[in-house]
Design an enzyme around this catalytic site. Structure first.
Site, PDB file in Angstrom:
ATOM      1  N   GLU A   1     -11.851  13.199   1.721  1.00  0.00           N
ATOM      2  CA  GLU A   1     -10.458  13.329   2.138  1.00  0.00           C
ATOM      3  C   GLU A   1     -10.292  13.680   3.620  1.00  0.00           C
ATOM      4  O   GLU A   1      -9.509  13.044   4.319  1.00  0.00           O
ATOM      5  CB  GLU A   1      -9.798  14.366   1.218  1.00  0.00           C
TER       6      GLU A   1
ATOM      7  N   SER B   1      -4.609  12.521   1.888  1.00  0.00           N
ATOM      8  CA  SER B   1      -5.266  11.210   1.808  1.00  0.00           C
ATOM      9  C   SER B   1      -5.659  10.883   0.374  1.00  0.00           C
ATOM     10  O   SER B   1      -5.432   9.769  -0.111  1.00  0.00           O
ATOM     11  CB  SER B   1      -6.506  11.175   2.707  1.00  0.00           C
ATOM     12  N   ASP B   2      -6.246  11.841  -0.315  1.00  0.00           N
ATOM     13  CA  ASP B   2      -6.656  11.623  -1.693  1.00  0.00           C
ATOM     14  C   ASP B   2      -5.467  11.311  -2.591  1.00  0.00           C
ATOM     15  O   ASP B   2      -5.486  10.363  -3.383  1.00  0.00           O
ATOM     16  CB  ASP B   2      -7.386  12.854  -2.233  1.00  0.00           C
ATOM     17  N   TYR B   3      -4.433  12.125  -2.484  1.00  0.00           N
ATOM     18  CA  TYR B   3      -3.296  11.950  -3.389  1.00  0.00           C
ATOM     19  C   TYR B   3      -2.490  10.702  -3.053  1.00  0.00           C
ATOM     20  O   TYR B   3      -2.027   9.992  -3.953  1.00  0.00           O
ATOM     21  CB  TYR B   3      -2.418  13.202  -3.378  1.00  0.00           C
TER      22      TYR B   3
ATOM     23  N   GLY C   1      -4.269   7.840  -4.448  1.00  0.00           N
ATOM     24  CA  GLY C   1      -4.035   7.738  -5.877  1.00  0.00           C
ATOM     25  C   GLY C   1      -2.713   7.076  -6.210  1.00  0.00           C
ATOM     26  O   GLY C   1      -2.614   6.286  -7.158  1.00  0.00           O
TER      27      GLY C   1
END
Length: 273
Positions: free
Chosen positions: A146, A174-176, A179
């Site tokens: 991330e 970034s991760d979320y 997703g």
């Protein structure tokens, strides 16, 4: 009574051999709307996310971050690297409408359970592939998390005070965000399949790319004029006043009257004080 009855994604089956956040959050979102999600975890270790975050003081097994990310999911312990697991993987591939993974590109292929196997066993299945830099290109084999995505996308460079080093965002955006884009890609591929009868598709999702649409006009300005966006802290080049202000009673107040109408109303309120 079936708790998923009437949910828009009821009946959608998701296999989740992904770990940590990015691809897994796509499965979380699908599960929120009724999809059946089965997470694959490494025997004896589980998902790496189980060890990150805050545990409740009364129970070291209750990880609050994991509980939020793993909601609406069931887990199965399976070592995907093992040849003995192959029959189970093939059975799950035939079962799934969607498979999500975030291994380094080529990993599932080395184990003999990549896209080609899924597509051969289940031509309608959709595969979401999340990686640091995408499935193709010069950086495809580089590992990333991330914070690397925040830096590589440019988000970190424009975050922070102008006289201080670049600063990461305080949350794993970034991760979320990846997703969310992953879930959208899955739904688009699913709708395309329903409308056209086309076979399943592969969704190539690079974590850093999920941030680029949020960079507003900074990339376009650079392409047009060569001007690099710089850190401005809480201020904005387009909104004033727009900052965090300390009140007399010691609290923080943030205002951002964006647009002429909002500015005029804010000034009238300030003038009344």
């Amino acid at each position: 009574q079936d708790p998923q009855r009437g949910s828009p994604l009821a009946g959608l089956k998701v296999l989740e051999p992904s770990s940590f956040v990015s691809a897994s959050f796509a499965g979380t979102l699908l599960g929120d709307f009724g999809a059946e999600v089965i997470k694959v975890e490494l025997p004896g270790k589980g998902d790496g996310q189980r060890g990150l975050g805050t545990f409740t003081p009364d129970d070291n097994e209750r990880n609050l971050w994991w509980m939020a990310l793993a909601r609406n999911k069931r887990s199965v312990a399976l070592d995907l690297r093992s040849e003995q697991a192959r029959p189970v993987v093939e059975k799950l591939y035939r079962w799934a409408d969607v498979v999500t993974e975030n291994f380094r590109p080529g990993t599932l292929e080395r184990w003999g359970i990549g896209w080609e196997l899924l597509h051969r066993l289940n031509p309608d299945a959709i595969m979401l592939r999340v990686s640091g830099f995408g499935q193709t290109g010069p950086y495809r084999e580089r590992a990333s998390f991330e914070r690397v995505a925040q830096a590589f996308s440019g988000l970190m460079y424009v975050t922070g005070e102008p006289d201080r080093p670049p600063q990461r965002a305080g949350l794993p955006v970034s991760d979320y965000t990846s997703g969310v884009w992953g879930a959208l890609g899955i739904l688009l591929a699913f709708i395309h399949r329903l409308r056209s009868g086309a076979p399943g598709q592969v969704i190539d999702n690079a974590i850093y790319e999920s941030i680029l649409p949020a960079m507003k006009d900074d990339p376009a300005v650079y392409a047009w004029s060569g001007k690099v966006a710089e850190r401005v802290g809480n201020k904005s080049a387009n909104v004033a006043p727009g900052e965090a202000y300390r009140t007399r009673d010691g609290h923080w107040l943030f205002i951002a009257p964006t647009g002429d109408n909002a500015f005029q109303r804010a000034m009238r309120v300030i003038g009344d004080r």
